[in-house]
Motif scaffolding. Structure first.
Motif, PDB file in Angstrom:
ATOM      1  N   PHE A  83      -1.658  55.752  22.366  1.00  0.00           N
ATOM      2  CA  PHE A  83      -3.053  55.330  22.548  1.00  0.00           C
ATOM      3  C   PHE A  83      -3.807  56.330  23.436  1.00  0.00           C
ATOM      4  N   ILE A  84      -3.176  56.717  24.522  1.00  0.00           N
ATOM      5  CA  ILE A  84      -3.812  57.674  25.444  1.00  0.00           C
ATOM      6  C   ILE A  84      -4.130  58.984  24.714  1.00  0.00           C
ATOM      7  N   ASP A  85      -3.165  59.458  23.952  1.00  0.00           N
ATOM      8  CA  ASP A  85      -3.341  60.750  23.275  1.00  0.00           C
ATOM      9  C   ASP A  85      -4.431  60.716  22.204  1.00  0.00           C
ATOM     10  N   LYS A  86      -4.620  59.554  21.604  1.00  0.00           N
ATOM     11  CA  LYS A  86      -5.683  59.421  20.607  1.00  0.00           C
ATOM     12  C   LYS A  86      -7.037  59.292  21.273  1.00  0.00           C
ATOM     13  N   THR A  87      -7.038  58.579  22.420  1.00  0.00           N
ATOM     14  CA  THR A  87      -8.319  58.145  22.977  1.00  0.00           C
ATOM     15  C   THR A  87      -8.999  59.192  23.857  1.00  0.00           C
ATOM     16  N   ILE A  88      -8.221  59.938  24.622  1.00  0.00           N
ATOM     17  CA  ILE A  88      -8.855  60.897  25.536  1.00  0.00           C
ATOM     18  C   ILE A  88      -9.762  61.893  24.792  1.00  0.00           C
ATOM     19  N   PRO A  89      -9.315  62.458  23.680  1.00  0.00           N
ATOM     20  CA  PRO A  89     -10.248  63.349  22.953  1.00  0.00           C
ATOM     21  C   PRO A  89     -11.509  62.623  22.478  1.00  0.00           C
ATOM     22  N   GLN A  90     -11.393  61.335  22.181  1.00  0.00           N
ATOM     23  CA  GLN A  90     -12.578  60.565  21.758  1.00  0.00           C
ATOM     24  C   GLN A  90     -13.544  60.388  22.923  1.00  0.00           C
ATOM     25  N   ALA A 122      -5.755  62.822  34.761  1.00  0.00           N
ATOM     26  CA  ALA A 122      -5.454  62.979  33.332  1.00  0.00           C
ATOM     27  C   ALA A 122      -5.426  64.464  32.994  1.00  0.00           C
ATOM     28  N   LYS A 123      -4.352  64.878  32.363  1.00  0.00           N
ATOM     29  CA  LYS A 123      -4.172  66.315  32.130  1.00  0.00           C
ATOM     30  C   LYS A 123      -3.419  66.555  30.829  1.00  0.00           C
ATOM     31  N   LEU A 124      -3.950  67.474  30.039  1.00  0.00           N
ATOM     32  CA  LEU A 124      -3.294  67.808  28.772  1.00  0.00           C
ATOM     33  C   LEU A 124      -2.049  68.647  29.034  1.00  0.00           C
ATOM     34  N   ASN A 139       2.736  70.067  25.429  1.00  0.00           N
ATOM     35  CA  ASN A 139       3.223  69.427  24.199  1.00  0.00           C
ATOM     36  C   ASN A 139       2.134  68.656  23.467  1.00  0.00           C
ATOM     37  N   GLY A 140       0.882  68.761  23.964  1.00  0.00           N
ATOM     38  CA  GLY A 140      -0.224  68.103  23.266  1.00  0.00           C
ATOM     39  C   GLY A 140      -0.445  66.666  23.703  1.00  0.00           C
ATOM     40  N   SER A 141       0.379  66.207  24.638  1.00  0.00           N
ATOM     41  CA  SER A 141       0.290  64.846  25.146  1.00  0.00           C
ATOM     42  C   SER A 141      -0.413  64.877  26.513  1.00  0.00           C
ATOM     43  N   TYR A 142      -1.006  63.749  26.875  1.00  0.00           N
ATOM     44  CA  TYR A 142      -1.698  63.704  28.179  1.00  0.00           C
ATOM     45  C   TYR A 142      -0.847  63.020  29.232  1.00  0.00           C
ATOM     46  N   LYS A 143      -0.890  63.618  30.420  1.00  0.00           N
ATOM     47  CA  LYS A 143      -0.250  62.976  31.569  1.00  0.00           C
ATOM     48  C   LYS A 143      -1.355  62.219  32.304  1.00  0.00           C
TER      49      LYS A 143
END
Ligand SMILES: [Fe+2]
Ligand SMILES: [Fe+2]
Lengths: 96, 310
Positions: free
Chosen positions: B228-235, B248-250, B253-257
């Motif tokens: 959910f986080i990975d989909k939503t942050i770019p939105q 929040a940091k990319l 691996n393309g996932s957000y911390k």
């Protein structure tokens, strides 16, 4: 509150379009046929999911028991002649 | 009765991906887990209508009002799909509702937060429905047949919910500075509650292991949350708003911390101390009690119809 009553359960079957088989989609509670039909329409066909509805009172359904599974639905492996692959066709036979 | 052989056969069925149907044998604990989870899910759909109903009479346009009405109607429908599926476990709908009113059955804590502005309608659709979708998409493969089928129906309807919410937020984000601020504030309000929707960390989730083994649950809380986080942050970034998490940091691996969730708040709201817990339940009870005479009349009418037939 335990004396409260939501009405009997009706199983809902929908035909997506003419010619297709009816498929079970879920159930509704309703106190009579007319209300069951209205509830089923409101609940299961809000987005043109179908053009026809069947309703069956859940208590009227006769269902097989899971315990029967083995014997009752025995695949009749001893009767391979029920399947078309059982038969030997002459070499070169077509459209059969 | 629950001898090892039956349990092994049951597990073998699950492992082979064969769905469990209402009349099939199942371990008591499997049934109990489903009774708890499915009723909680059904209650959440129904209670979830309340924060949105709050804005129904004040929607800013006829278009917005029609959309909101359709969404709320869908949520009521989701509740009904799920109650029907949950009833196949041998518990009546009256019983489920009674447990809700007695506080024995829970609903998603996220609905215990208030919706003070129109932008909350955007944030709820986008984030709360968005988080629910991630969870529900996964549950389409759950091992109990009626639950899985209800999830398939629900998922088909959910994407409109999320998109209408994101549209509201995108519109407000490019509106006046006040509108943009309102959108940002709604995002700030709903961000953490949405992340909490996935439940505690896997290591603190007491039922998780067994639920995964039985195929009731297919992905862990933390994995779903991360999706959910990975989909939503770019939105969030696309519409020019800010993620309400400075950490929040990319990652490569393309996932957000992200920062950890405030778990004290999470448990506090679950225990009933959220801003709207008592209001939500009170309203549900009132609506149910107010409808009692309608059910009584309908029941009497239904009986009379039957007598006429006989
Ligand atoms: Fe829903
Ligand atoms: Fe939704």
């Amino acid at each position: 509150m335990s004396t409260d009553n939501q009405g009997p359960v009706w199983e809902v079957f929908i035909q997506t379009k003419a010619g297709k088989p009816y498929r079970h989609v879920g159930a509704v509670h309703a106190y009579d046929k007319e209300m069951a039909m209205e509830n089923a329409r409101d609940l299961y066909t809000r987005r043109s999911e179908g053009t026809a509805i069947w309703l069956v009172k859940a208590e009227d359904i006769v269902a097989s028991q899971p315990e029967d599974m083995g014997a009752f639905f025995e695949p009749s492996n001893d009767k391979p002649y029920r399947h078309p692959t059982f038969y030997v066709m002459p070499e070169g036979a077509k459209h059969i | 009765m629950e001898n090892q052989k039956r349990l092994d056969e049951f597990q073998a069925k699950i492992d082979a991906g064969i769905k469990i149907e209402p009349k099939d044998w199942m371990p008591d604990k499997y049934r109990q887990t489903l009774v708890r989870q499915m009723s909680q899910h059904a209650h959440s759909e129904v209670i979830g209508m309340q924060p949105e109903a709050n804005w129904l009479t004040r929607a800013p346009s006829l278009r917005a009002k029609k959309i909101l009405m359709a969404k709320i109607q869908d949520e009521g429908g989701h509740g009904l799909y799920l109650y029907c599926a949950a009833e196949t476990l041998g518990v009546s709908r009256d019983q489920y509702i009674q447990w809700l009113h007695e506080g024995k059955s829970k609903y998603a804590s996220v609905f215990n937060y208030p919706s003070p502005t129109w932008a909350d309608m955007g944030a709820i659709g986008w984030l709360v429905d968005g988080a629910a979708i991630v969870n529900q998409v996964s549950l389409q493969r759950t091992s109990y047949g009626p639950y899985a089928r209800a999830m398939v129906r629900i998922c088909k309807e959910e994407s409109f919910h999320q998109r209408q919410g994101y549209e509201i937020m995108a519109e407000m984000a490019k509106g006046t500075p006040e509108q943009k601020e309102m959108a940002q504030e709604a995002l700030n309000r709903w961000w953490w509650p949405s992340l909490m929707m996935f439940g505690p960390h896997d290591k603190e989730s007491s039922n998780s292991g067994q639920s995964m083994k039985w195929g009731i649950k297919l992905e862990s809380n933390d994995d779903l949350r991360q999706q959910f986080i990975d989909k939503t942050i770019p939105q969030v970034e696309l519409i020019g708003l800010e993620v309400p998490d400075k950490n929040a940091k990319l990652m490569p691996n393309g996932s957000y911390k992200t920062s950890d969730i405030d778990w004290d708040e999470f448990w506090n709201v679950i225990k009933g101390n959220g801003p709207c817990n008592s209001q939500r339940l009170k309203h549900h009870k009132k609506a149910h009690d107010d409808g009692a005479w309608v059910r009584a009349a309908a029941e009497a009418y239904g009986k009379k119809q039957m007598e006429l037939v006989d």
